[in-house]
Design a protein around this motif. Sequence first.
Motif, PDB file in Angstrom:
ATOM      1  N   LYS A   1       0.818  -1.209   0.000  1.00 26.03           N
ATOM      2  CA  LYS A   1       0.000   0.000   0.000  1.00 26.03           C
ATOM      3  C   LYS A   1       0.851   1.259   0.000  1.00 26.03           C
ATOM      4  O   LYS A   1       2.051   1.211   0.244  1.00 26.03           O
TER       5      LYS A   1
ATOM      6  N   SER B   1       1.788   5.464  -1.382  1.00 29.62           N
ATOM      7  CA  SER B   1       2.235   6.151  -2.592  1.00 29.62           C
ATOM      8  C   SER B   1       3.753   6.139  -2.707  1.00 29.62           C
ATOM      9  O   SER B   1       4.323   6.648  -3.661  1.00 29.62           O
ATOM     10  N   ASN B   2       4.420   5.512  -1.711  1.00 34.33           N
ATOM     11  CA  ASN B   2       5.890   5.520  -1.709  1.00 34.33           C
ATOM     12  C   ASN B   2       6.493   4.156  -1.932  1.00 34.33           C
ATOM     13  O   ASN B   2       7.676   3.944  -1.673  1.00 34.33           O
TER      14      ASN B   2
ATOM     15  N   GLU C   1       3.428   0.518  -9.719  1.00 34.59           N
ATOM     16  CA  GLU C   1       2.490   1.496 -10.298  1.00 34.59           C
ATOM     17  C   GLU C   1       1.048   1.205  -9.866  1.00 34.59           C
ATOM     18  O   GLU C   1       0.300   2.113  -9.518  1.00 34.59           O
TER      19      GLU C   1
ATOM     20  N   THR D   1       0.058  -0.285  -7.140  1.00 37.63           N
ATOM     21  CA  THR D   1      -0.090   0.073  -5.724  1.00 37.63           C
ATOM     22  C   THR D   1      -0.350   1.570  -5.590  1.00 37.63           C
ATOM     23  O   THR D   1      -1.231   1.998  -4.836  1.00 37.63           O
ATOM     24  N   LYS D   2       0.403   2.355  -6.346  1.00 34.64           N
ATOM     25  CA  LYS D   2       0.234   3.821  -6.277  1.00 34.64           C
ATOM     26  C   LYS D   2      -1.115   4.244  -6.847  1.00 34.64           C
ATOM     27  O   LYS D   2      -1.772   5.142  -6.305  1.00 34.64           O
TER      28      LYS D   2
ATOM     29  N   ASN E   1      -3.928   3.348  -4.491  1.00 35.80           N
ATOM     30  CA  ASN E   1      -3.797   4.120  -3.255  1.00 35.80           C
ATOM     31  C   ASN E   1      -4.589   5.432  -3.310  1.00 35.80           C
ATOM     32  O   ASN E   1      -5.056   5.923  -2.284  1.00 35.80           O
ATOM     33  N   ARG E   2      -4.777   5.966  -4.544  1.00 34.12           N
ATOM     34  CA  ARG E   2      -5.567   7.202  -4.681  1.00 34.12           C
ATOM     35  C   ARG E   2      -6.983   7.005  -4.160  1.00 34.12           C
ATOM     36  O   ARG E   2      -7.641   7.948  -3.758  1.00 34.12           O
TER      37      ARG E   2
END
Length: 257
Positions: free
Chosen positions: A113, A115-116, A206, A208-209, A212-213
């Motif tokens: 999970k 954004s990093n 990608e 996951t990011k 995550n939004r």
Amino acid sequence: MDLKEIAEKIDLHQQNGMKMGKITNDYPELTVEEAYEIQRLTIQKNIERNDPLIGWKMGLTSKAKQISMNVEEPIYGRLTESMELNEPVLHVKNLIHPKVEPEFAFFINKELKGSNVKPRDVWAAAEGVYLALEVIDSRYENFKFTLPDVVADNASSTKFVLGTQVFSPAYTPWDKVKVTMLKNGEKVQSGYGNAVLNHPVHSVVELTKMINRDNLTIKPGMLVLVGGITEAVSVRAGDMLNVDYEGLDSLDLEVKE
Ligand code: OOG
Ligand code: MG
């Protein structure tokens, strides 16, 4: 615009293998964000029918695909249990214009999970990598759509099949694996793992990011189809596919009525 109503329409067409006009013909202002909400609502209907979410797929992760579909970013879709073929036989009776593409599927067994997230987080979470074939079947006429259309139609997800053997994520340089697809004995496509965002691991990063939004995560036990390694190949009843993943294994798919 009633997103729920659009989701119901798409669900009906997905379940019955029926073509439909583009959603953006009726709603040209449809955004990608709204399209992901339509996708969520559509798959919610599968989940309510006891067809649980088992993972995610990335699409349009190769430059060739982005160009051929005239889009500039990858997309994701949702995988439910009924999409998995338990043997390498595809029945096309309820499909519209199916195409098959070689992929890798990452089996994730630790939550991913945020954004990093980095490649090493993905490696720490990936318990295995499977060789996979994805069957895509856009509900839109002639496989023609805009980005919001294809997102709403669950990124053309239809079926997939995994190889029997699981591979350790370590040892194999997944970007260097050469994949060759034969249809009825003739070579129709070939490519390397690096077609997927330069390295397949980047596809899971990608994804996951992107999810995550919406505060979503890749849950332990989920699969991720990373995206096509070559262009997708059209199939019809009677076709036989043999896909060789050099140095690893090969997958067959028999296409029937
Ligand atoms: C969208 C789905 C593409 C992939 O691996 O690139 C896809 C489409 O081309 O219909 O699954
Ligand atoms: Mg695919």
